[in-house]
Scaffold this motif. Structure first.
Motif, PDB file in Angstrom:
ATOM      1  N   GLU A  38       2.849 -10.869   0.803  1.00  0.00           N
ATOM      2  CA  GLU A  38       2.283 -10.347  -0.506  1.00  0.00           C
ATOM      3  C   GLU A  38       1.560  -9.242  -0.147  1.00  0.00           C
ATOM      4  OE1 GLU A  38      -0.475 -11.367  -4.326  1.00  0.00           O
ATOM      5  OE2 GLU A  38      -0.260 -12.699  -3.060  1.00  0.00           O
ATOM      6  N   LYS A  39       0.649  -9.101   1.059  1.00  0.00           N
ATOM      7  CA  LYS A  39      -0.174  -7.979   1.509  1.00  0.00           C
ATOM      8  C   LYS A  39       0.801  -7.003   1.940  1.00  0.00           C
ATOM      9  CE  LYS A  39      -4.478  -9.647   1.141  1.00  0.00           C
ATOM     10  NZ  LYS A  39      -5.618  -9.152  -0.065  1.00  0.00           N
ATOM     11  N   LEU A  40       1.815  -7.161   2.600  1.00  0.00           N
ATOM     12  CA  LEU A  40       2.810  -6.349   3.216  1.00  0.00           C
ATOM     13  C   LEU A  40       3.445  -5.639   2.163  1.00  0.00           C
ATOM     14  CD1 LEU A  40       4.066  -8.155   6.512  1.00  0.00           C
ATOM     15  CD2 LEU A  40       2.899  -6.225   6.254  1.00  0.00           C
ATOM     16  N   SER A  41       4.105  -6.486   1.191  1.00  0.00           N
ATOM     17  CA  SER A  41       4.761  -5.757   0.041  1.00  0.00           C
ATOM     18  C   SER A  41       4.204  -5.061  -0.977  1.00  0.00           C
ATOM     19  CB  SER A  41       5.219  -7.165  -0.911  1.00  0.00           C
ATOM     20  OG  SER A  41       6.058  -6.713  -2.062  1.00  0.00           O
ATOM     21  N   ASN A  42       2.602  -5.233  -0.854  1.00  0.00           N
ATOM     22  CA  ASN A  42       1.770  -4.506  -1.904  1.00  0.00           C
ATOM     23  C   ASN A  42       1.168  -3.339  -1.083  1.00  0.00           C
ATOM     24  OD1 ASN A  42       2.400  -6.386  -3.889  1.00  0.00           O
ATOM     25  ND2 ASN A  42       0.285  -7.562  -3.476  1.00  0.00           N
ATOM     26  N   ASN A  43       1.181  -3.190   0.159  1.00  0.00           N
ATOM     27  CA  ASN A  43       0.652  -2.086   0.992  1.00  0.00           C
ATOM     28  C   ASN A  43       1.496  -1.531   1.937  1.00  0.00           C
ATOM     29  OD1 ASN A  43      -2.587  -2.549   0.277  1.00  0.00           O
ATOM     30  ND2 ASN A  43      -1.601  -4.499   0.650  1.00  0.00           N
ATOM     31  N   PRO A  44       2.571  -0.551   1.337  1.00  0.00           N
ATOM     32  CA  PRO A  44       3.667  -0.067   2.105  1.00  0.00           C
ATOM     33  C   PRO A  44       3.057   0.898   3.090  1.00  0.00           C
ATOM     34  CG  PRO A  44       3.621   0.818  -0.228  1.00  0.00           C
ATOM     35  CD  PRO A  44       2.689  -0.367  -0.113  1.00  0.00           C
ATOM     36  N   ASP A  45       1.918   1.356   3.056  1.00  0.00           N
ATOM     37  CA  ASP A  45       1.245   2.312   3.950  1.00  0.00           C
ATOM     38  C   ASP A  45       1.131   1.558   5.337  1.00  0.00           C
ATOM     39  OD1 ASP A  45       1.913   4.304   2.388  1.00  0.00           O
ATOM     40  OD2 ASP A  45      -0.275   4.372   1.507  1.00  0.00           O
ATOM     41  N   VAL A  46       1.011   0.304   5.320  1.00  0.00           N
ATOM     42  CA  VAL A  46       0.376  -0.525   6.619  1.00  0.00           C
ATOM     43  C   VAL A  46       1.539  -0.142   7.622  1.00  0.00           C
ATOM     44  CG1 VAL A  46       0.630  -2.768   7.839  1.00  0.00           C
ATOM     45  CG2 VAL A  46      -0.687  -2.424   5.562  1.00  0.00           C
TER      46      VAL A  46
END
Length: 284
Positions: A38-46
């Motif tokens: 979920e964190k990866l999906s919601n934070n594409p700039d990572v």
């Protein structure tokens, strides 16, 4: 982050002022891969995901394979701290989709403490620019190009540590990594079975445990500092639990290095002796 060494990664990232997204997990909590996704999906700039393979402060093996697959799915670089996993766990950088792995010569590898190394994909190392590196002595650009072009280090190294690391790695290769890992598993099983027979409680479910560290709670009213002092008198160095586990009188047993089967059984006898000695109802 779910322990001391995950928090240390966080500290390093913050010192370098790198923006960070961090899922919230408690110490000794097995990371929920759905929350990570979920964190990866919601934070594409990572750009990079960083985690610890073996969280030594609890003895937990984290879900490296699952997170590696998420990094592949979302196109992220995967950095893994393998300091206490190398030589004792099956890291498999290809299967786990690891781009960068760090380790040390001590612990399960069996050399002297003080040496450290980086294992990284060549394509990643080739892509690093000198201006990307913010460190002088540990400048990865310099270290890689010195090693590649002239088989040297940018600064004078401690050659005795290099020699010891090379000897330890040679020993592992000659023995076979699979056999080395099985040896650690065998020693850990002896210790854990013995600890349970003594009626002591362990921190983790066995399916999450590493092959080399076991976290154990002392009986009520026995202070961990008193217990460790008695163990040291008998020639054994164990570790007190970190953070909240210190307050709960937890100690840790590490079966890292060239430890023989009979030494595991002897350690269990000494643990039993000192627990009985420190029990409040002991009349001696």
């Amino acid at each position: 982050s779910n322990g001391t060494f995950g928090e240390r990664l966080e500290e390093i990232i913050l010192k370098y002022k790198i923006p960070m997204v961090k899922p919230d997990f408690e110490w000794a909590e097995y990371p929920d891969v759905n929350i990570i996704e979920e964190k990866l999906s919601n934070n594409p700039d990572v750009k990079v995901v960083a985690m610890v393979f073996h969280e030594t402060s609890t003895g937990m093996i984290n879900p490296v394979y699952e997170v590696g697959q998420l990094c592949k799915k979302y196109g992220k670089l995967f950095f893994v701290d393998c300091v206490s996993a190398a030589g004792g766990e099956n890291i498999d950088v290809v299967r786990n989709n690891i781009d960068v792995a760090t380790g040390v010569g001590g612990k399960c590898v069996g050399a002297f403490p003080g040496s450290a190394y980086i294992c990284a994909k060549e394509s990643l190392l080739e892509s690093i620019k000198e201006e990307d590196c913010k460190n002088v002595y540990l400048n990865l650009y310099k270290h890689y190009h010195y090693a590649k072009n002239i088989r040297q280090t940018p600064n004078t190294p401690n050659l005795t540590l290099f020699w010891a690391l090379n000897a330890a790695l040679t020993n592992i290769i000659n023995k076979g990594l699979d056999k080395q890992i099985e040896t650690y598993k065998e020693r850990a099983k002896i210790l854990r079975n013995g600890i349970k027979e003594l009626g002591l409680r362990v921190l983790l479910d066995e399916k999450y445990m590493s092959n080399s560290v076991t976290s154990v709670f002392l009986p009520d009213r026995i202070k961990v500092d008193d217990f460790l002092a008695e163990m040291e008198k008998d020639g054994y160095v164990l570790y007190a639990g970190k953070g909240k586990y210190y307050e709960q009188n937890m100690f840790q047993v590490a079966n890292m290095g060239n430890i023989k089967i009979e030494e595991c059984y002897e350690l269990l006898k000494i643990i039993d002796k000192n627990i009985k000695k420190l029990q409040p109802n002991n009349c001696n």
